[in-house]
Design a protein around this motif. Sequence first.
Motif, PDB file in Angstrom:
ATOM      1  N   VAL A   1      10.261   0.123 -27.547  1.00  0.00           N
ATOM      2  CA  VAL A   1      11.155   1.428 -28.011  1.00  0.00           C
ATOM      3  C   VAL A   1      10.154   2.213 -26.346  1.00  0.00           C
ATOM      4  N   ASP A   2      10.008   1.772 -25.622  1.00  0.00           N
ATOM      5  CA  ASP A   2       9.450   2.138 -24.259  1.00  0.00           C
ATOM      6  C   ASP A   2      11.033   2.645 -23.466  1.00  0.00           C
ATOM      7  N   PRO A   3      11.028   3.668 -22.765  1.00  0.00           N
ATOM      8  CA  PRO A   3      12.829   3.528 -21.727  1.00  0.00           C
ATOM      9  C   PRO A   3      13.067   2.588 -21.175  1.00  0.00           C
ATOM     10  N   HIS A   4      12.578   2.226 -20.237  1.00  0.00           N
ATOM     11  CA  HIS A   4      11.690   1.325 -19.314  1.00  0.00           C
ATOM     12  C   HIS A   4      12.104  -0.154 -19.343  1.00  0.00           C
ATOM     13  N   ALA A   5      11.192  -0.155 -20.788  1.00  0.00           N
ATOM     14  CA  ALA A   5      11.077  -1.630 -21.100  1.00  0.00           C
ATOM     15  C   ALA A   5      12.805  -1.818 -21.611  1.00  0.00           C
ATOM     16  N   ALA A   6      13.491  -0.933 -22.765  1.00  0.00           N
ATOM     17  CA  ALA A   6      14.700  -1.358 -23.515  1.00  0.00           C
ATOM     18  C   ALA A   6      15.138  -1.516 -22.012  1.00  0.00           C
ATOM     19  N   ASP A   7      15.480  -0.814 -20.998  1.00  0.00           N
ATOM     20  CA  ASP A   7      16.220  -0.680 -19.758  1.00  0.00           C
ATOM     21  C   ASP A   7      16.331  -1.990 -19.344  1.00  0.00           C
ATOM     22  N   ARG A   8      15.787  -2.524 -18.987  1.00  0.00           N
ATOM     23  CA  ARG A   8      15.271  -3.770 -18.582  1.00  0.00           C
ATOM     24  C   ARG A   8      16.240  -5.439 -18.985  1.00  0.00           C
ATOM     25  N   LEU A   9      16.779  -5.313 -20.925  1.00  0.00           N
ATOM     26  CA  LEU A   9      17.615  -6.088 -20.953  1.00  0.00           C
ATOM     27  C   LEU A   9      18.962  -5.680 -20.900  1.00  0.00           C
ATOM     28  N   VAL A  10      19.768  -4.369 -20.620  1.00  0.00           N
ATOM     29  CA  VAL A  10      20.842  -3.737 -20.499  1.00  0.00           C
ATOM     30  C   VAL A  10      22.144  -4.582 -19.840  1.00  0.00           C
TER      31      VAL A  10
END
Length: 476
Positions: free
Chosen positions: A296-305
């Motif tokens: 749920v941390d934005p920088h973590a989710a961004d790594r999956l897109v």
Amino acid sequence: MAARTMNSTACLRLPAALMGDLREHLFRPDGDEHGAVIGASVIETGRGIRLLARRLFLAEDGIDYVPGERGHRMLTPCFVLRCVRACAQQGLAYLAVHNHPGSDRVAFSGDDMASHRRGYPALLDILDGSPAGALVFARNAAAGDIWLSPQHQIELDHAVVTGRTPHVLHPAPRKPRAADARYDRQARLFGDRGQQALGAQKIGIVGAGGIGSLVNEYLSRLGIGHLVVIDHDPIEATNISRVVGARASDCKPTWLPAKIARLLGWKPTPKVRIAERVAKEANPDIRFDAIEADIVDPHAADRLVDCDAIFLAADTMRARHVVNSICHRYLIPVWQAGTKVHLNDSTGDIADVFSVVRRLVPGESCLWCSGLIDRTRLAEEAASPQQRAAQTYIDEIPNPSVITLNAVAAAHAVDDYLFTTVGLTSPSARAEWIRHHPLSEYFAQLKTASEPGCPQCGGHLAAGPLEPLPVRERSQ
């Protein structure tokens, strides 16, 4: 919109339903050329530009698609203007589409390329920063000419149809290189082409515990080129029995008091670092991103897109919500794998045990529509520690867990991913999820769901960065 960076490669992802409508429109019994426009959301990462087909405008023959002044056929100026304005209003790239005869090879004609040079600089002005471009399809091939600016154009590397049996389209067949000797035995099943496809994949794993550590081990040994593993927890002594690669030295010695450990600066090893160690021992050439964070941390989710697939091995409602959203917004297939031991509340006896694998296909199967995201638990997990205390929130007692149950789920999930990725899955394969019950020794097949009107798998489909992910508020 700001000018886009000068990327050198582009790919296109299309939901299966949209591609089905487009294919029916283009490849008719008349064998003639037909036209359309795709509006695509755009994402830019280190892998290049990824175009996500979001809207389809079909050109009506004789009205919107007419005999060309310089070529065989053309989209009328009125149709082009209507489509490009719609794309500009929604922040989408404009992609003109037509078809050529043939099957496995396709390319633009000289007249096609000349028309791009005449028209696309003006379209870029209307789009105000979004790309303009063209696509040409044969039955099993696709090529693209993508304009990022009047001075910079790039070719489409490939297109991916993201259905139950995904299909990759290139401009022409590509001769694979011989598989590395390390993968000789599996390449006898997948072929050199399949092994090369695995080596080009970027895969996300959310959760590096019991199931995630097994998935990490399997994918590393199979020759996946790039892994992104996300988990915020350190290893604990109770994890050793089921986390692949964990060592006693990763945990605090039982004889060492916690206060002394803190004074010495000793910290347990993060699970993602254990996963990285395992992956690199299996494949020294692997690219590995160890993300010590919550999904749920934005920088973590961004790594999956910009991943090609995601494995969800974290069983919180917030993890389900975020990954389900990434699946549909970014057209990325997801395999959720989990295990559960149900106890009888009154007697404490074992009531049921199962391992489950749920494959999420963009636009076709959804955790929300299947009732697998509980709104109450989602709200509880989102509460701050202070709010939980005020609500007398009590964390659940950890569920029983056994490495063999995890292995069943992990193996079935990775097998399904493998066979779809290398093109071995039958087009008639059933879309049900599977659940294994070892107490009664049977496999259950579960219906998937995607309800009309669902904002996740319908309204936000292929929205990409145009719709924010349900993550924590981004820091300024």
